[in-house]
Design an enzyme around this catalytic site. Structure first.
Site, mmCIF file in Angstrom:
data_model
loop_
_atom_site.group_PDB
_atom_site.id
_atom_site.type_symbol
_atom_site.label_atom_id
_atom_site.label_comp_id
_atom_site.label_asym_id
_atom_site.label_seq_id
_atom_site.Cartn_x
_atom_site.Cartn_y
_atom_site.Cartn_z
ATOM 1 N N LYS A 226 58.236 15.495 62.018
ATOM 2 C CA LYS A 226 59.671 15.235 61.940
ATOM 3 C C LYS A 226 60.500 16.179 62.807
ATOM 4 O O LYS A 226 60.042 17.201 63.287
ATOM 5 C CB LYS A 226 60.132 15.257 60.476
ATOM 6 C CG LYS A 226 59.690 13.995 59.742
ATOM 7 C CD LYS A 226 60.263 13.863 58.358
ATOM 8 C CE LYS A 226 59.887 12.501 57.759
ATOM 9 N NZ LYS A 226 60.342 12.370 56.359
ATOM 10 N N ARG A 266 52.223 13.492 53.172
ATOM 11 C CA ARG A 266 52.116 12.264 53.973
ATOM 12 C C ARG A 266 52.102 12.651 55.443
ATOM 13 O O ARG A 266 53.069 13.250 55.937
ATOM 14 C CB ARG A 266 53.305 11.347 53.653
ATOM 15 C CG ARG A 266 53.348 10.038 54.429
ATOM 16 C CD ARG A 266 54.617 9.283 54.078
ATOM 17 N NE ARG A 266 54.694 7.973 54.735
ATOM 18 C CZ ARG A 266 55.151 7.773 55.964
ATOM 19 N NH1 ARG A 266 55.587 8.798 56.689
ATOM 20 N NH2 ARG A 266 55.188 6.551 56.471
#
Length: 287
Positions: A226, A266
């Site tokens: 991210k 995740r």
């Protein structure tokens, strides 16, 4: 149940892991921020899911709609066409599958095709039918902190105290979902890193995962590749590395999250994180 399992929590109807679990990502999309298009073909997506399991994934998260900032929504028929054959194919191989969707129809058909868990980044807010569908199926449900569709990079990303506000908003959403019929022992919470949050917000949430865990539900951490990691790794000119060059940083977050008691992480690249959570478990066991 071991001390580790008690610490991380257990989700009803899912396997029990004696450490932080690893959720591998299969994006059946042409436009995901990190790997869009690589697994868009059904056969390739199924193979990729099986490869992730071989590399150490405990469960696989299948999604047919990108949630990157500014992404256009796909229509329902297209999302179903992308997701259901992949879920069916992986389920036939015995894989534990999470379906990443904001649509009740996709969740319902995925559960019927063999998915075990629904991972809704809107926490059931995008589709009013989602909570009743999941409740009727008796399926586990991931409730992510969400403040709306990301039409801009940081829509509604203003906080006085990001940790307390995210925890309070998650608590309110969890209560609504329990009232909607989903059993408490089937609920997982996700602080929503990168969604309506700046890098400093994401880092603060990671530093205070204990406060998210204090909600009393297992915690999923989805930090993989991210933007905040790009900010941490930026060069002297402030340029972040490409998303696919953030996997070592992702594994570092996975180790920290595991140490902090996360139920699962995740990730796109599984092998390094699978190693990281096992090391974290070994250190925990030596204390």
């Amino acid at each position: 149940m071991s001390t580790s399992q008690v610490r991380r929590g257990h989700v009803a109807n899912l396997p029990v892991w004696d450490r932080c679990a690893v959720m591998g990502v299969v994006n059946v999309t042409p436009d995901s921020f990190s790997d869009g298009g690589r697994w868009f073909d059904t056969t390739a997506a199924i193979k990729h899911g099986l490869d992730l399991v071989a590399e150490g994934a405990d469960l696989v998260d299948v999604g047919g709609e990108s949630t990157r900032p500014g992404a256009a929504r796909v229509d329902e028929d297209e999302e179903l066409k992308r997701v259901i054959p992949v879920v069916r194919g992986l389920a036939a191989e015995g894989v534990t599958i999470s379906v990443d969707t904001m649509r009740a129809s996709v969740a319902e058909q995925s559960l019927a095709a063999g998915a075990a868990l629904v991972n809704d980044v809107s926490g059931g807010l995008a589709d009013p039918a989602m909570v009743p569908v999941v409740a009727a199926a008796g399926a586990p449900f991931v409730v992510m902190h969400w403040r709306g569709f990301l039409e801009g990079a940081t829509v509604r990303g203003t906080y006085e105290n990001v940790v307390s506000e995210v925890v309070d908003e998650l608590h309110a959403r969890v209560q609504a979902i329990i009232e909607g019929g989903i059993a408490p022992d089937r609920i997982v919470v996700d602080p929503g890193l990168g969604f309506s949050k700046e890098a400093e917000h994401d880092l603060a949430l990671l530093a205070h995962l204990d406060e998210v865990r204090a909600l009393g539900h297992p915690v999923l951490v989805a930090a993989s590749r991210k933007r905040f990691l790009g900010r941490v790794l930026a060069d002297e000119q402030g340029a972040p590395p490409p998303a696919r060059e953030r996997d070592a940083a992702t594994a570092a977050v996975s180790a920290l999250a595991a140490q902090a008691g996360a139920w699962a992480v995740r990730v796109h690249e599984v092998r390094a994180t699978a190693d990281a959570v096992r090391v974290a478990r070994a250190v925990e066991g030596a204390q």
